[in-house]
Enzyme design. Structure first.
Site, mmCIF file in Angstrom:
data_model
loop_
_atom_site.group_PDB
_atom_site.id
_atom_site.type_symbol
_atom_site.label_atom_id
_atom_site.label_comp_id
_atom_site.label_asym_id
_atom_site.label_seq_id
_atom_site.Cartn_x
_atom_site.Cartn_y
_atom_site.Cartn_z
ATOM 1 N N LYS A 214 43.248 28.022 33.726
ATOM 2 C CA LYS A 214 43.619 27.969 35.123
ATOM 3 C C LYS A 214 44.252 26.886 35.501
ATOM 4 O O LYS A 214 44.326 25.674 35.341
ATOM 5 C CB LYS A 214 42.098 27.691 35.576
ATOM 6 C CG LYS A 214 42.002 27.514 37.220
ATOM 7 C CD LYS A 214 40.756 27.613 37.760
ATOM 8 C CE LYS A 214 40.505 27.282 39.053
ATOM 9 N NZ LYS A 214 39.390 27.215 39.566
ATOM 10 N N LYS B 163 44.595 32.667 34.976
ATOM 11 C CA LYS B 163 44.703 32.725 36.581
ATOM 12 C C LYS B 163 45.832 31.723 37.061
ATOM 13 O O LYS B 163 45.690 30.434 36.626
ATOM 14 C CB LYS B 163 43.083 32.331 37.026
ATOM 15 C CG LYS B 163 43.055 31.849 38.383
ATOM 16 C CD LYS B 163 41.495 31.591 38.744
ATOM 17 C CE LYS B 163 41.445 30.989 39.984
ATOM 18 N NZ LYS B 163 40.401 30.487 40.083
HETATM 19 C C1 PBG Z 1 36.945 27.351 42.145
HETATM 20 C C2 PBG Z 1 37.703 28.504 42.278
HETATM 21 C C3 PBG Z 1 39.030 28.697 42.633
HETATM 22 C C4 PBG Z 1 39.607 29.854 42.532
HETATM 23 C C5 PBG Z 1 38.330 30.743 41.821
HETATM 24 N N1 PBG Z 1 37.409 29.683 41.764
HETATM 25 C C6 PBG Z 1 39.584 27.722 43.726
HETATM 26 C C7 PBG Z 1 40.263 26.369 43.095
HETATM 27 O O1 PBG Z 1 40.174 26.309 42.014
HETATM 28 O O2 PBG Z 1 40.688 25.690 43.853
HETATM 29 C C8 PBG Z 1 40.545 30.617 43.194
HETATM 30 C C9 PBG Z 1 40.504 31.918 43.490
HETATM 31 C C10 PBG Z 1 41.450 32.685 44.329
HETATM 32 O O3 PBG Z 1 42.485 31.971 45.011
HETATM 33 O O4 PBG Z 1 41.485 33.816 44.596
HETATM 34 N N2 PBG Z 1 37.076 26.380 41.422
#
Ligand code: PBG
Length: 327
Positions: A194, A247
């Site tokens: 991520k 992601k």
């Molecule tokens: C929570 C999380 C996030 C997303 C999914 N789970 C936001 C972040 O990490 O700031 C983002 C998903 C999206 O932008 O569609 N940690």
């Protein structure tokens, strides 16, 4: 001459083009993310994500009906709780929005695969994905809390939990907690890779989870790094992750490819909120053909090696698959 003519023969008719596609996309491979807010009778628009809704657990069947009739069978739930505190205790509240929504989904549409996001950022007053000590994220103190959250989702009936916090060691902590209560069949789909991304902007508005200070770069990854993605993936696989998420998707297709090649578990690509908002806005402005760009982007994700796509466009994609534009 013969060789030169050959590729073109595979492009002559719609039927031959469909027959010889190298990448297959199925509705079974789609996951639809949903935002569940505490309360009753709520079904509200999300300003930053035009076309998406925040809904209370009792209204979830209305959205599930749409998903199921479109042919989408998997959902990913994010919670928007009614209270936040320093340790994010609303995240493991048995009557929290996600826990209630899981029970409601299982009661009304038992055939739907229910996946829950496991994180602290929507539940902590600071808006970070873990506990803060001295203005810093405390990785190890966060692990037992994440395990509690995952357990509360499993008890509600979740088929799979998806930790998105990026704390080190959380897959092992969650796996151990699930197994200790006999949830041996509850899978873990980990957000292994991520990136700290500007593409999450609309999501933070949707889930009211923007950090109140600082940013997430001490626990999310730097977009310049690829080897680090492989290290993260390796750790999560060794800790028992069943599926790995990469992601965002669009700007990281090389990472999808490398992770898919390197590890023998299914890879899911998450086409995040900013990707959705960007495509939607361009289409609304009349600049680009929406079905065209969304289908092309989805094909790219699967061509890169993903087996699963998490997308706010899941329902539309299912329709375009029916029309033969994709798949
Ligand atoms: C929570 C999380 C996030 C997303 C999914 N789970 C936001 C972040 O990490 O700031 C983002 C998903 C999206 O932008 O569609 N940690």
């Amino acid at each position: 001459m013969y060789i030169l003519n050959r590729p073109r023969r595979l492009r002559t008719t719609e039927g031959i083009r469909a027959l010889t596609r190298e990448t297959r996309v199925s509705k079974n491979a789609l996951i639809y993310p949903l935002f569940i807010i505490d309360g009753n009778g709520v079904l509200e628009d999300i300003a930053s994500l035009e076309g998406q809704k925040r809904c209370s657990p009792d209204r979830l069947p209305f959205l599930l009906e749409k998903a199921v009739s479109a042919g989408v069978k998997s959902i990913l739930l994010f919670g928007v709780p009614s209270y936040k505190d320093e340790i994010g205790s609303s995240a493991w509240d048995e009557s929290g929005p996600v826990q209630k929504a899981v029970r409601e989904a299982k009661r009304t549409f038992p055939e739907v695969t229910v996946i829950t996001d496991v994180c602290m950022c929507a539940y902590t007053s600071c808006g970070h994905c873990g506990v803060i000590r001295n203005k810093k994220i405390d990785n190890d103190a966060t692990l037992p809390l994440l395990a509690k959250v995952a357990l509360s989702h499993a008890r509600a009936g979740a088929d799979m939990t998806a930790p998105s916090d990026m704390m080190d060691g959380r897959v092992a902590a969650i796996r151990a907690a699930l197994d200790s209560e006999g949830f041996i069949d509850t899978a873990v789909m980990s957000y292994a890779v991520k990136y700290a991304s500007a593409f999450y902007g609309p999501f933070r508005d949707a889930s009211q989870s923007a950090p109140s200070f600082g940013d997430r770069r001490s626990y999310q990854m730097d977009s310049h790094n690829a080897l680090e993605a492989l290290r993260e993936a390796e750790l999560d696989v060794s800790e028992g992750a069943d599926i790995l998420i990469v992601k965002p998707a669009m700007a990281y297709l090389d990472i999808v490819r490398r992770v898919a090649d390197e590890f023998h578990v299914p890879v899911a690509a998450y086409s995040v909120s900013g990707e959705y908002a960007m495509m939607r806005a361009a289409a609304r402005a009349g600049l680009l053909d929406e079905a065209g760009i969304v289908c092309e982007s989805a094909a790219g994700v699967f061509r890169a090696g993903a087996k699963i796509l998490i997308s706010y466009y899941a329902l539309e994609l299912a329709g375009w698959i029916d029309e033969g534009r994709l798949g």
